[in-house]
Design a protein around this motif. Sequence first.
Motif: not given
Length: 436
Positions: A13-32
């Motif tokens: 669930x956490x991976x899916x949620x962060x993956x959707x966020x990464x698709x929309x705005x990769x630069x806003x995610x943590x480097x890891x």
Amino acid sequence: MKNPSFATRWNVDEIEENYLRWLKAPSEMEPEWQYFFEGFHLGYGENGVVVSETQAPAMDAGHSSIEKHARLYGAIYAFRDIGHTQASFDPLEPEVEENPRLSLKRLGFEPSDLSEIHFTGNYLGGVRMSIGEILDRLKRTYCENVGVEYLHIQATEKRRWIQSRIEPTDNRPAFSHDEKVRILRKILQAEEFENFLHTRYVGQKRFSLEGGESLITALDSIFQKCPDEGVEEIVMGMAHRGRLNVLANVMGKSHEFIFREFSENFVPDGAHGSGDVKYHLGYESVRTTSNGQQVVIHLSPNPSHLEAVNGVVEGKARARQRLRGDSERKRVLPILVHGDAAMAGQGVVAEVFNFSKLPGYRTGGTVHVVVNNQIGFTTSPTDARSSLYCTDVAKAIEAPIFHVNGNDPLSVAMVAEIALAYRQKFGEDVVIDVNC
């Protein structure tokens, strides 16, 4: 995300949620997270090989498929999370508006995408199915006469258990003919009881269950399933609304005695008082299920302060557990019946929830049934509370909440059985919100 071994099914669930966020705005995610998903795309699309110009169109198609797959996971999560907001469990709402967040466009799909086949992940145990069929089944499961709130529960095991009970059947009841007849008979008995009191004792003070007769269905369904779940005794508490109906059609109290209490010639004992005293009295009985097994039922007496009996019921249930040597707290079941306004407005409700998991007070979970007639405190829900539902107080202890249409007694019975099974499985509170 410090530990690279986090990528397991337990964290999907956490991976899916962060993956959707990464698709929309990769630069806003943590480097890891950026490195993780970039590596995922690299491995999925290129497989470690330099891509030639002739391979580029295939790469684009692969990326498109990955994005749709991610959106599908997001759609599954969205229906599990907020599907209840467009469910039809309120019988007073002739038409329920679609939640814009669950529209096809907002979920990221076009009509042309609905025929595509995708893997469902943790939905239905992981099968291949078309996007259109997945969305249809999600709507049937989460957006019809039963709305379920459970994603506020932190324990993955509990969420998965609830999903395993409601998703394979699309959250629809599947009772045998005999069970349907039993449920129908209870509804008819409850309605005829109220009709008789209304026509025979006109003008007398009554706290009727009219419109909420499916409460009897819920309580009877729990009672019928108790032996199968290892429950030998029920300790129940409730206020005035529907109390006489419960005494007659669940507890088995004599109709003759109940009607005699309405008589003008009835002179109660001095200790019992008069007026609406019949709505304060308790009762105890040993009832036999349709399978021939016996269950002891206690209905605690209560004062006019509607929810004051809640703590008494919990204490009595714990005492009965001690007398039976029930160290696992599986054999004695507390049930509390609430009104919608009291559920949200009386402090004792929150206090009992707060005590529910403390070692010195816990009773192994309580089944809470709300008779939600939407007119508590003689006002509409919009003027009675700030929360969306009267049951939101139960989220403080991560109790699952089932909102069900009271005009659908089969769904009420199904939810009651699921609630009892959850309580027996995890030893924690569960809430049934019967809208009528």
